[in-house]
Design an enzyme around this catalytic site. Sequence first.
Site, PDB file in Angstrom:
ATOM      1  N   HIS A 143      -7.164  -5.701  -0.486  1.00 34.38           N
ATOM      2  CA  HIS A 143      -5.818  -4.834  -0.405  1.00 34.38           C
ATOM      3  C   HIS A 143      -4.694  -5.443   0.619  1.00 34.38           C
ATOM      4  O   HIS A 143      -4.920  -5.315   1.580  1.00 34.38           O
ATOM      5  CB  HIS A 143      -6.347  -3.397   0.170  1.00 34.38           C
ATOM      6  CG  HIS A 143      -5.133  -2.384   0.125  1.00 34.38           C
ATOM      7  ND1 HIS A 143      -4.509  -2.048  -1.228  1.00 34.38           N
ATOM      8  CD2 HIS A 143      -4.911  -1.633   1.087  1.00 34.38           C
ATOM      9  CE1 HIS A 143      -3.663  -1.125  -0.643  1.00 34.38           C
ATOM     10  NE2 HIS A 143      -3.895  -0.917   0.634  1.00 34.38           N
ATOM     11  N   VAL A 184     -13.600 -16.739  -8.062  1.00 37.69           N
ATOM     12  CA  VAL A 184     -12.441 -16.034  -8.277  1.00 37.69           C
ATOM     13  C   VAL A 184     -11.935 -15.870  -9.717  1.00 37.69           C
ATOM     14  O   VAL A 184     -11.959 -16.896 -10.477  1.00 37.69           O
ATOM     15  CB  VAL A 184     -11.210 -16.529  -7.326  1.00 37.69           C
ATOM     16  CG1 VAL A 184      -9.969 -15.986  -7.775  1.00 37.69           C
ATOM     17  CG2 VAL A 184     -11.478 -16.507  -5.917  1.00 37.69           C
ATOM     18  N   ASP A 237      -8.374  -5.823  -5.413  1.00 34.33           N
ATOM     19  CA  ASP A 237      -7.891  -4.672  -4.204  1.00 34.33           C
ATOM     20  C   ASP A 237      -8.820  -3.591  -4.658  1.00 34.33           C
ATOM     21  O   ASP A 237      -9.128  -3.166  -5.881  1.00 34.33           O
ATOM     22  CB  ASP A 237      -6.511  -4.189  -4.692  1.00 34.33           C
ATOM     23  CG  ASP A 237      -5.868  -3.190  -3.870  1.00 34.33           C
ATOM     24  OD1 ASP A 237      -6.511  -2.478  -3.342  1.00 34.33           O
ATOM     25  OD2 ASP A 237      -4.733  -3.136  -3.556  1.00 34.33           O
ATOM     26  N   ASP A 273     -14.963 -21.034  -8.955  1.00 32.98           N
ATOM     27  CA  ASP A 273     -14.669 -21.023  -7.765  1.00 32.98           C
ATOM     28  C   ASP A 273     -14.827 -19.558  -6.932  1.00 32.98           C
ATOM     29  O   ASP A 273     -14.372 -19.141  -5.865  1.00 32.98           O
ATOM     30  CB  ASP A 273     -13.059 -21.236  -7.383  1.00 32.98           C
ATOM     31  CG  ASP A 273     -12.043 -20.472  -8.355  1.00 32.98           C
ATOM     32  OD1 ASP A 273     -12.504 -19.763  -9.023  1.00 32.98           O
ATOM     33  OD2 ASP A 273     -10.883 -20.687  -8.099  1.00 32.98           O
ATOM     34  N   ASP A 305     -11.338 -18.941 -16.483  1.00 36.64           N
ATOM     35  CA  ASP A 305     -10.215 -19.835 -15.961  1.00 36.64           C
ATOM     36  C   ASP A 305     -10.033 -21.201 -16.074  1.00 36.64           C
ATOM     37  O   ASP A 305      -9.353 -21.821 -15.459  1.00 36.64           O
ATOM     38  CB  ASP A 305      -9.484 -18.969 -14.737  1.00 36.64           C
ATOM     39  CG  ASP A 305     -10.502 -19.129 -13.799  1.00 36.64           C
ATOM     40  OD1 ASP A 305     -11.431 -19.908 -13.700  1.00 36.64           O
ATOM     41  OD2 ASP A 305     -10.174 -18.381 -12.569  1.00 36.64           O
ATOM     42  N   ASP A 361     -16.685 -16.524 -14.343  1.00 40.40           N
ATOM     43  CA  ASP A 361     -15.783 -17.374 -13.575  1.00 40.40           C
ATOM     44  C   ASP A 361     -15.191 -18.498 -14.226  1.00 40.40           C
ATOM     45  O   ASP A 361     -14.290 -18.976 -13.755  1.00 40.40           O
ATOM     46  CB  ASP A 361     -16.679 -17.903 -12.122  1.00 40.40           C
ATOM     47  CG  ASP A 361     -16.323 -18.385 -11.056  1.00 40.40           C
ATOM     48  OD1 ASP A 361     -14.874 -18.387 -11.119  1.00 40.40           O
ATOM     49  OD2 ASP A 361     -16.793 -19.002 -10.095  1.00 40.40           O
ATOM     50  N   SER A 413       0.757  -1.196   0.059  1.00 39.18           N
ATOM     51  CA  SER A 413       0.027   0.215   0.141  1.00 39.18           C
ATOM     52  C   SER A 413       0.772   1.237   0.104  1.00 39.18           C
ATOM     53  O   SER A 413       1.684   1.506  -0.789  1.00 39.18           O
ATOM     54  CB  SER A 413      -1.016  -0.075   1.121  1.00 39.18           C
ATOM     55  OG  SER A 413      -1.884   1.013   1.037  1.00 39.18           O
TER      56      SER A 413
END
Length: 520
Positions: free
Chosen positions: A439, A266, A403, A264, A260, A257, A189
């Site tokens: 983040h 993500v 993030d 999941d 990839d 989703d 950060s």
Amino acid sequence: MKKTIRLGAGALGAAAALWPLASAQAAGCEDLVGKKVGGGVVTSAERLPAGAKLSLSGAWAAAPIAPLPAAICRVKAQISPVAGSLINVEVWLPETWNGKFVGLGGGGYSGGLDTAAIMFPPLTTQGYATAATDVGHPSSEDAKWSNGQPEKLIDWAHRGNHVTAVFAKALIASHYAKEAQRSYFHGCSNGGRDALMEAWRYPQDYDGIVAGAPAAPWTRAMTGFAWNMQALDGPPKVTFTPAKLKLVTKAVMARCDALDGVKDGVLEDPRLCRFDPAELQCKSGDSADCLSGDEVKALRAIYQGPRTRDGKQISAGFAPGGEASDWPAWITNAKSNQRNFATETFRWFVHRDEAWTLDRFDLDRDFALGLKRMGPVIDSDNRDLRPFLKQGGKLILYHGWNDAALPPENTIAYYGQMSKLAGPMADQARLFMAPGMGHCFGGEGPSKFDMVAELDRWFESGAAPERVIASKPDNMLAMLAGWPTQTVQSRPLCAFPKRARWNGTGSTDEAANFSCVAAE
């Protein structure tokens, strides 16, 4: 950034052979009081045995921290490089030293002392001497401390971490009667901004640097924060409920989703996701299961990122996929972190007017003024790191795709432009994007990894990291506080631009069943 505990110490891997201290040195911790070295003076020094109780300061003071794993000498010191500057420093000297030193960056408007009790122990337990600083002022969530104090602004922006490095290395050499054989720096950060500032402005300070989710383009990032607040404030004002944000994330996952190869929750690379919030727009009016036209407009602005009136892109926007989990605290809540940072930065660093409010923000005017008044001191996104690389320096960048504080694609752009300038030295830098990570830590994807260990292995072996294993603990806050946790998922983070791809067999919760493949 604000109220953020930064990952990066982690549970370190095997370090170099530890160098045991003579008992006389270990017993001499308290004798360091009053010692003048490296431009600073030691104000206190105490031996903390293994099992000593630790505590955080500032906003995290009440958090229960695990006892100290291994004995250290905790040194506090002050440095006054110029009139109007008083920088507090803390250095932990392990009784069994591995011959190396790690400096740690801060967060938001503060230095790294607030979270020393969680960042230092994993490092000192592996034998690293560690240091952090308050960068010249007490921990703060506002920027009023800079009012009429140009030297304090410089201390926070870059000088505080530099003089800390000089002091810490001198103290280490004096205490152990041997200079550190290698020095590393890590921050996430604003600590990532600190890290790139060290690489660019003070290339002699550290041999290797880890920069996570760097707030290096501070002026552009704060302009983006103000842009997002304008998108929400309207008129008309837009208020996203948790249910509406869940609706958006659900739609994003339904569309993207599986891109990839694994469903999941993500996204391995959100740039591949072609999602338009207009897909959720209500046919008429507004209701809980759709988005109003104003909500669609606000979302598009946040995904897009700030642009001047003539269409010039100032900063990347935010990736889809983390709306429900990561946006509320940073973007959409009434008192979001982005609102606070945008207000405080432009109020004190740019306009220097306590009466200034965010409703007076004009992007074209205030961005240009920000570049003039604070950019030369604060921004650390200069892409020319050749002086650092020429001396053998190595750089690891990382950023979480979810993030909601700092746009991930800003770091990708920085890496690409820095690599182009570096030419054949570009191989001395690596970037790792973390799918689903928020983040600096947390989020939907695995976010526990140890880039300091990866950096050290790189120096020791000569082989650059190409695959870093990230894990997801069953209790992220317990892990951060140093308590034992269980791993519920692991995935490889691949050296950019490669991506992780499931091999087609075995559990999708185990990193061993994934390969790093070239981007399609």
